[in-house]
Write an enzyme that holds these catalytic residues in place. Structure first.
Site, PDB file in Angstrom:
ATOM      1  N   ASP A  41       0.812  -1.150   0.261  1.00  0.00           N
ATOM      2  CA  ASP A  41       0.115   0.070   0.125  1.00  0.00           C
ATOM      3  C   ASP A  41       0.890   1.311   0.133  1.00  0.00           C
ATOM      4  OD1 ASP A  41      -2.291   1.436   0.023  1.00  0.00           O
ATOM      5  OD2 ASP A  41      -2.743   1.191   2.148  1.00  0.00           O
ATOM      6  N   ASN A  43       1.376   3.440  -2.888  1.00  0.00           N
ATOM      7  CA  ASN A  43       1.881   3.690  -4.015  1.00  0.00           C
ATOM      8  C   ASN A  43       1.428   5.045  -4.566  1.00  0.00           C
ATOM      9  OD1 ASN A  43       2.742   1.116  -4.222  1.00  0.00           O
ATOM     10  ND2 ASN A  43       1.563   0.344  -6.023  1.00  0.00           N
ATOM     11  N   HIS A  58       2.715   3.254  -8.982  1.00  0.00           N
ATOM     12  CA  HIS A  58       2.433   1.817  -9.245  1.00  0.00           C
ATOM     13  C   HIS A  58       3.487   1.070  -9.729  1.00  0.00           C
ATOM     14  CE1 HIS A  58      -1.579   2.205  -7.429  1.00  0.00           C
ATOM     15  NE2 HIS A  58      -2.156   2.970  -8.697  1.00  0.00           N
ATOM     16  N   ARG A  92     -12.233   1.924  -7.938  1.00  0.00           N
ATOM     17  CA  ARG A  92     -11.238   2.855  -8.556  1.00  0.00           C
ATOM     18  C   ARG A  92     -11.704   3.399 -10.070  1.00  0.00           C
ATOM     19  NH1 ARG A  92      -5.325   2.290  -5.806  1.00  0.00           N
ATOM     20  NH2 ARG A  92      -6.462   1.907  -3.626  1.00  0.00           N
ATOM     21  N   LEU A 152      11.357 -20.064  -3.340  1.00  0.00           N
ATOM     22  CA  LEU A 152      10.412 -19.191  -2.836  1.00  0.00           C
ATOM     23  C   LEU A 152       9.031 -19.198  -3.520  1.00  0.00           C
ATOM     24  CD1 LEU A 152       9.841 -16.511  -1.200  1.00  0.00           C
ATOM     25  CD2 LEU A 152      10.233 -15.270  -3.427  1.00  0.00           C
TER      26      LEU A 152
HETATM   27  C1  IPE Z   1      -1.577   0.012  -3.304  1.00  0.00           C
HETATM   28  O1  IPE Z   1      -1.329   1.536  -3.415  1.00  0.00           O
HETATM   29  C2  IPE Z   1      -1.961  -0.547  -4.782  1.00  0.00           C
HETATM   30  C3  IPE Z   1      -3.247  -0.993  -4.784  1.00  0.00           C
HETATM   31  C4  IPE Z   1      -4.108  -0.876  -4.124  1.00  0.00           C
HETATM   32  C5  IPE Z   1      -3.719  -1.684  -6.212  1.00  0.00           C
HETATM   33  P1  IPE Z   1      -2.658   2.616  -3.409  1.00  0.00           P
HETATM   34  O2  IPE Z   1      -2.997   2.725  -4.831  1.00  0.00           O
HETATM   35  O3  IPE Z   1      -3.636   2.186  -2.441  1.00  0.00           O
HETATM   36  O4  IPE Z   1      -1.666   3.868  -2.918  1.00  0.00           O
HETATM   37  P2  IPE Z   1      -2.431   4.885  -1.851  1.00  0.00           P
HETATM   38  O5  IPE Z   1      -2.758   4.015  -0.657  1.00  0.00           O
HETATM   39  O6  IPE Z   1      -3.609   5.509  -2.290  1.00  0.00           O
HETATM   40  O7  IPE Z   1      -1.181   5.845  -1.597  1.00  0.00           O
HETATM   41  C1  IPE Z   2      -5.043  -2.625   0.173  1.00  0.00           C
HETATM   42  O1  IPE Z   2      -4.982  -1.319  -0.150  1.00  0.00           O
HETATM   43  C2  IPE Z   2      -5.196  -3.342  -1.034  1.00  0.00           C
HETATM   44  C3  IPE Z   2      -3.919  -3.559  -1.942  1.00  0.00           C
HETATM   45  C4  IPE Z   2      -2.682  -2.941  -1.344  1.00  0.00           C
HETATM   46  C5  IPE Z   2      -3.712  -4.306  -3.044  1.00  0.00           C
HETATM   47  P1  IPE Z   2      -5.943  -0.162  -0.223  1.00  0.00           P
HETATM   48  O2  IPE Z   2      -5.477   1.230  -0.506  1.00  0.00           O
HETATM   49  O3  IPE Z   2      -7.059  -0.792  -1.230  1.00  0.00           O
HETATM   50  O4  IPE Z   2      -6.863  -0.378   1.124  1.00  0.00           O
HETATM   51  P2  IPE Z   2      -7.693   0.769   1.940  1.00  0.00           P
HETATM   52  O5  IPE Z   2      -8.669   1.190   0.829  1.00  0.00           O
HETATM   53  O6  IPE Z   2      -6.942   1.986   2.281  1.00  0.00           O
HETATM   54  O7  IPE Z   2      -8.216   0.248   3.089  1.00  0.00           O
HETATM   55 MG    MG Z   3      -4.148   2.440  -0.522  1.00  0.00          MG
END
Ligand code: IPE
Ligand code: IPE
Ligand code: MG
Length: 263
Positions: A41, A43, A58, A92, A152
């Site tokens: 999480d 990114n 990403h 999203r 792994l």
């Molecule tokens: C994690 O990073 C990737 C996915 C959930 C696919 P985010 O896209 O959730 O990044 P933040 O949390 O908005 O910073």
């Molecule tokens: C969790 O991240 C899912 C992934 C990293 C793939 P999210 O960004 O979707 O989580 P929330 O929405 O902050 O709970």
């Molecule tokens: Mg996130």
């Protein structure tokens, strides 16, 4: 970029952070976790903090994954489960979803030979059948070509939801009962586990959540009953440098796991 921002984004460069060599020296091989799970999480926030569009985050996240896989191979960790896309992430914008799927496809395509050379066995958990054809095809190919590797296990959670996994297990057990192949009384925790996507894989010992949030976000709900949590404010792309992952391992080795009993 402002200095505070650089320090924040690359917090490992701060003087208080121990170096990689020092962290590696602290590791005790026999006490390494067998299975590490990661919620990849942060990114988007990583990119936004640098004034960049989310998609750059990403891409950087994929590079971090590449490095963390290498590190796990190097350390002899048995299973790495990474949360790449949740059943809720379909909420999203379409454009972001499309980019994520493409990146995934690219990652698998680009890294497959290298992963194979590293003796990595690729597994995927989640509803893969609902993914775009190209991503599905690449994943199937990578699973098939690494199936006999015994290094792994890289377990990728894609279109994965912990609740959905439990519902799917309940459904397949119910179908067996309906068909007269199973008595309800015969269902116990071991049997239930055998009907989860993770059948045959031991529960995670350590769960890492970057980006500062203290929640599970529907990840491995059944499997984390006694998993040790480790949380950091660093974003997932920051894991490219090994420092955060190694810090999590060092912290894990200091934990006392009691499983409800006494030491
Ligand atoms: C994690 O990073 C990737 C996915 C959930 C696919 P985010 O896209 O959730 O990044 P933040 O949390 O908005 O910073
Ligand atoms: C969790 O991240 C899912 C992934 C990293 C793939 P999210 O960004 O979707 O989580 P929330 O929405 O902050 O709970
Ligand atoms: Mg996130």
């Amino acid at each position: 970029m402002k200095k505070e921002l650089i320090d924040k984004v690359f917090s490992f460069k701060g003087s208080k952070q121990p170096g990689i060599l020092q962290l590696r020296k602290q590791l005790i091989r026999e006490r390494l976790p067998g299975h590490v799970a990661v919620i990849m999480d942060g990114n988007g926030r990583w990119a936004q903090a640098k004034g960049l569009p989310r998609v750059f985050g990403h891409r950087a996240g994929m590079e971090a994954l590449q490095e963390v896989v290498r590190l796990c191979v190097d350390l002899g960790i048995k299973v790495l489960t990474v949360y790449a896309f949740s059943t809720e992430n379909w909420k999203r914008p379409q454009e972001e979803i499309g980019i994520l799927m493409n990146l995934l496809y690219e990652y698998v395509q680009k890294e497959l030979d290298e992963l194979d050379r590293q003796n990595v066995c690729i597994r995927v958990i989640g509803h893969i059948q609902e993914l775009p054809f190209r991503a599905r095809h690449e994943l199937d190919r990578s699973r098939a070509s690494t199936a006999n590797n015994d290094g792994l296990i890289l377990n990728i959670a894609l279109n994965y939801g912990g609740r959905m996994e439990i519902v799917d297990a309940a459904r397949s057990l119910a179908a067996k009962v309906r068909d007269g192949a199973l008595e309800p009384e015969a269902i116990d925790e071991t049997m239930f586990e055998q009907h989860l996507y993770t059948a045959g894989i031991p529960d995670p010992d350590l769960l890492i959540r970057p980006a500062g949030d203290f929640r599970i976000s529907n990840f491995l709900l059944w499997q984390i009953a006694y998993t040790e949590f480790w949380n950091t404010n660093a974003y997932w792309p920051d894991f490219k440098d090994h420092v955060h992952f190694l810090s999590a391992l060092v912290a894990f080795q200091k934990r006392e796991r009691r499983y409800g009993g006494l030491l």
